[in-house]
Design a protein around this motif. Sequence first.
Motif, PDB file in Angstrom:
ATOM      1  N   ALA A 143      29.450  46.862  27.459  1.00 24.66           N
ATOM      2  CA  ALA A 143      28.244  46.357  28.118  1.00 24.66           C
ATOM      3  C   ALA A 143      27.360  47.514  28.571  1.00 24.66           C
ATOM      4  O   ALA A 143      26.128  47.457  28.443  1.00 24.66           O
ATOM      5  N   ALA A 144      27.978  48.577  29.090  1.00 25.62           N
ATOM      6  CA  ALA A 144      27.212  49.745  29.527  1.00 25.62           C
ATOM      7  C   ALA A 144      26.545  50.428  28.347  1.00 25.62           C
ATOM      8  O   ALA A 144      25.391  50.864  28.438  1.00 25.62           O
ATOM      9  N   TYR A 145      27.272  50.520  27.240  1.00 30.07           N
ATOM     10  CA  TYR A 145      26.689  51.128  26.035  1.00 30.07           C
ATOM     11  C   TYR A 145      25.489  50.302  25.556  1.00 30.07           C
ATOM     12  O   TYR A 145      24.425  50.854  25.234  1.00 30.07           O
ATOM     13  N   GLU A 146      25.639  48.991  25.494  1.00 28.88           N
ATOM     14  CA  GLU A 146      24.561  48.132  25.037  1.00 28.88           C
ATOM     15  C   GLU A 146      23.351  48.205  25.967  1.00 28.88           C
ATOM     16  O   GLU A 146      22.204  48.202  25.502  1.00 28.88           O
ATOM     17  N   GLN A 147      23.583  48.292  27.263  1.00 29.36           N
ATOM     18  CA  GLN A 147      22.460  48.414  28.188  1.00 29.36           C
ATOM     19  C   GLN A 147      21.705  49.716  27.956  1.00 29.36           C
ATOM     20  O   GLN A 147      20.475  49.755  28.017  1.00 29.36           O
ATOM     21  N   THR A 148      22.444  50.795  27.672  1.00 34.66           N
ATOM     22  CA  THR A 148      21.798  52.074  27.367  1.00 34.66           C
ATOM     23  C   THR A 148      20.983  51.966  26.084  1.00 34.66           C
ATOM     24  O   THR A 148      19.819  52.378  26.023  1.00 34.66           O
ATOM     25  N   ARG A 149      21.595  51.413  25.047  1.00 30.54           N
ATOM     26  CA  ARG A 149      20.919  51.297  23.748  1.00 30.54           C
ATOM     27  C   ARG A 149      19.672  50.424  23.844  1.00 30.54           C
ATOM     28  O   ARG A 149      18.583  50.811  23.388  1.00 30.54           O
ATOM     29  N   LEU A 150      19.819  49.258  24.438  1.00 33.18           N
ATOM     30  CA  LEU A 150      18.690  48.340  24.539  1.00 33.18           C
ATOM     31  C   LEU A 150      17.615  48.886  25.474  1.00 33.18           C
ATOM     32  O   LEU A 150      16.418  48.699  25.241  1.00 33.18           O
ATOM     33  N   GLY A 151      18.038  49.591  26.513  1.00 36.63           N
ATOM     34  CA  GLY A 151      17.083  50.188  27.435  1.00 36.63           C
ATOM     35  C   GLY A 151      16.216  51.238  26.762  1.00 36.63           C
ATOM     36  O   GLY A 151      15.049  51.432  27.128  1.00 36.63           O
ATOM     37  N   LEU A 152      16.775  51.928  25.762  1.00 38.48           N
ATOM     38  CA  LEU A 152      16.025  52.921  24.995  1.00 38.48           C
ATOM     39  C   LEU A 152      15.228  52.282  23.862  1.00 38.48           C
ATOM     40  O   LEU A 152      14.434  52.960  23.200  1.00 38.48           O
ATOM     41  N   GLY A 153      15.471  51.005  23.607  1.00 38.52           N
ATOM     42  CA  GLY A 153      14.790  50.317  22.508  1.00 38.52           C
ATOM     43  C   GLY A 153      15.327  50.680  21.145  1.00 38.52           C
ATOM     44  O   GLY A 153      14.617  50.562  20.143  1.00 38.52           O
ATOM     45  N   VAL A 154      16.598  51.093  21.071  1.00 40.90           N
ATOM     46  CA  VAL A 154      17.200  51.561  19.817  1.00 40.90           C
ATOM     47  C   VAL A 154      17.913  50.406  19.112  1.00 40.90           C
ATOM     48  O   VAL A 154      18.863  49.840  19.664  1.00 40.90           O
ATOM     49  N   PRO A 155      17.502  50.055  17.905  1.00 39.28           N
ATOM     50  CA  PRO A 155      18.193  48.982  17.188  1.00 39.28           C
ATOM     51  C   PRO A 155      19.581  49.401  16.704  1.00 39.28           C
ATOM     52  O   PRO A 155      19.821  50.565  16.383  1.00 39.28           O
ATOM     53  N   ASP A 156      20.478  48.445  16.667  1.00 37.92           N
ATOM     54  CA  ASP A 156      21.726  48.510  15.903  1.00 37.92           C
ATOM     55  C   ASP A 156      21.485  47.554  14.747  1.00 37.92           C
ATOM     56  O   ASP A 156      21.535  46.342  14.919  1.00 37.92           O
ATOM     57  N   LEU A 157      21.197  48.102  13.576  1.00 39.04           N
ATOM     58  CA  LEU A 157      20.719  47.245  12.488  1.00 39.04           C
ATOM     59  C   LEU A 157      21.749  46.200  12.086  1.00 39.04           C
ATOM     60  O   LEU A 157      21.381  45.104  11.665  1.00 39.04           O
ATOM     61  N   ALA A 158      23.044  46.529  12.206  1.00 38.04           N
ATOM     62  CA  ALA A 158      24.076  45.557  11.862  1.00 38.04           C
ATOM     63  C   ALA A 158      24.063  44.369  12.818  1.00 38.04           C
ATOM     64  O   ALA A 158      24.506  43.273  12.461  1.00 38.04           O
ATOM     65  N   ALA A 159      23.546  44.577  14.017  1.00 32.48           N
ATOM     66  CA  ALA A 159      23.481  43.503  15.010  1.00 32.48           C
ATOM     67  C   ALA A 159      22.103  42.871  15.106  1.00 32.48           C
ATOM     68  O   ALA A 159      21.975  41.686  15.436  1.00 32.48           O
ATOM     69  N   ASP A 160      21.054  43.642  14.813  1.00 34.23           N
ATOM     70  CA  ASP A 160      19.691  43.203  15.104  1.00 34.23           C
ATOM     71  C   ASP A 160      18.887  42.769  13.880  1.00 34.23           C
ATOM     72  O   ASP A 160      17.799  42.210  14.039  1.00 34.23           O
ATOM     73  N   LEU A 161      19.371  43.059  12.678  1.00 35.48           N
ATOM     74  CA  LEU A 161      18.712  42.574  11.464  1.00 35.48           C
ATOM     75  C   LEU A 161      19.607  41.561  10.770  1.00 35.48           C
ATOM     76  O   LEU A 161      20.834  41.589  10.929  1.00 35.48           O
ATOM     77  N   LEU A 162      19.008  40.685   9.983  1.00 35.08           N
ATOM     78  CA  LEU A 162      19.754  39.708   9.201  1.00 35.08           C
ATOM     79  C   LEU A 162      20.010  40.287   7.820  1.00 35.08           C
ATOM     80  O   LEU A 162      19.077  40.713   7.127  1.00 35.08           O
ATOM     81  N   VAL A 163      21.279  40.312   7.430  1.00 39.23           N
ATOM     82  CA  VAL A 163      21.683  40.894   6.145  1.00 39.23           C
ATOM     83  C   VAL A 163      21.040  40.119   4.995  1.00 39.23           C
ATOM     84  O   VAL A 163      21.007  38.881   4.999  1.00 39.23           O
ATOM     85  N   GLU A 164      20.520  40.875   4.030  1.00 37.32           N
ATOM     86  CA  GLU A 164      19.886  40.344   2.825  1.00 37.32           C
ATOM     87  C   GLU A 164      18.643  39.502   3.120  1.00 37.32           C
ATOM     88  O   GLU A 164      18.174  38.741   2.276  1.00 37.32           O
ATOM     89  N   LYS A 165      18.077  39.668   4.326  1.00 40.72           N
ATOM     90  CA  LYS A 165      16.849  38.949   4.675  1.00 40.72           C
ATOM     91  C   LYS A 165      15.779  39.887   5.220  1.00 40.72           C
ATOM     92  O   LYS A 165      14.617  39.819   4.821  1.00 40.72           O
ATOM     93  N   ASP A 166      16.168  40.769   6.160  1.00 39.49           N
ATOM     94  CA  ASP A 166      15.202  41.657   6.804  1.00 39.49           C
ATOM     95  C   ASP A 166      15.129  43.002   6.078  1.00 39.49           C
ATOM     96  O   ASP A 166      16.043  43.382   5.335  1.00 39.49           O
ATOM     97  N   PHE A 167      14.048  43.749   6.355  1.00 31.75           N
ATOM     98  CA  PHE A 167      13.832  45.078   5.784  1.00 31.75           C
ATOM     99  C   PHE A 167      14.134  46.145   6.828  1.00 31.75           C
ATOM    100  O   PHE A 167      13.892  45.950   8.018  1.00 31.75           O
ATOM    101  N   ILE A 168      14.617  47.318   6.356  1.00 33.56           N
ATOM    102  CA  ILE A 168      14.985  48.368   7.312  1.00 33.56           C
ATOM    103  C   ILE A 168      13.773  48.950   8.030  1.00 33.56           C
ATOM    104  O   ILE A 168      13.908  49.438   9.155  1.00 33.56           O
ATOM    105  N   LEU A 169      12.587  48.922   7.420  1.00 40.38           N
ATOM    106  CA  LEU A 169      11.409  49.411   8.126  1.00 40.38           C
ATOM    107  C   LEU A 169      11.041  48.478   9.271  1.00 40.38           C
ATOM    108  O   LEU A 169      10.438  48.903  10.254  1.00 40.38           O
ATOM    109  N   GLU A 170      11.403  47.207   9.161  1.00 42.89           N
ATOM    110  CA  GLU A 170      11.244  46.290  10.291  1.00 42.89           C
ATOM    111  C   GLU A 170      12.208  46.648  11.413  1.00 42.89           C
ATOM    112  O   GLU A 170      11.959  46.352  12.578  1.00 42.89           O
ATOM    113  N   GLY A 171      13.316  47.300  11.050  1.00 37.21           N
ATOM    114  CA  GLY A 171      14.315  47.726  12.025  1.00 37.21           C
ATOM    115  C   GLY A 171      14.123  49.133  12.533  1.00 37.21           C
ATOM    116  O   GLY A 171      15.014  49.699  13.174  1.00 37.21           O
TER     117      GLY A 171
END
Length: 277
Positions: A143-171
């Motif tokens: 939870a602490a790691y996720e708060q740090t990551r989200l607080g910085l606005g840093v995507p985790d593409l495996a969690a924040d993009l939909l596989v075979e649907k979204d583009f990495i530049l959107e991420g």
Amino acid sequence: MADFVSFPKRGLVCVSGPDAATLLDGLLTHNVAGAGPGACVYTAMLTPQGKFLFELFIIAPETGTYWIDVSEPASFAKRLSLYRLRSKVTIEDKSEAYMVGAVWSAEALPSNTIHYPDPRHSELPQRFIAPRVELPSEAAAFAAYEQTRLGLGVPDLAADLLVEKDFILEGLMDEMGGVDFHKGCYVGQEMTSRMKRRTTVKTKLCRVRYEGAAPAFETPILADGWEVGRMRTGGPGHGLALIRFDRAQKAISEGQELRAGDQPIQLDPPSWMQVPS
């Protein structure tokens, strides 16, 4: 809180052999030449249509051997094997023997651990690869790691993009150094390069703020009944959402409120992000 956290949905795949670099360079958005024992190459594997498949962190503990921190390691190893053909390459899923994660204090890890800076943002904890050990309950650490990551606005593409649907530049992957636009051909390069050249990326992951608990994943974000985005990973008070910026900015300029369900949403892009005009 623990000094480190392992990522249970991620694992380690080892790719080695005389043709390992050639195989990887022909598939990934970044060449692996920059990988070393403590130096990471951040990259991705895409579909032929340029859609997101896997987000990768690659180090090279020795010449010709690449350790790949990846979500869904068995699926990645299987897909990589489809491209191997007659290449002199060995592909091994080592996830049962090794764990990957993030560490605030490297002294807390075993001496045979490899740790290295996270290339996405200098303020993230370092990443590590270590022999698998029994860990205490680490929900608070994650939870602490996720708060740090989200607080910085840093995507985790495996969690924040939909596989075979979204583009990495959107991420925001190009903005985090995960795409080399000058390298040779790779799977999905044509669409990725076209989007960059034509500046067609109007939809991007963006940090958002709200009061209280996070809206559920994929909750539509609406302005006067029109969809301008969808919620992705969220934590208390802030998270990431996939925002169609032209629609959202028009709505905001007209005094309309963005809402996810009953919750008001405020766009809060980090300073390092390139906001579409």
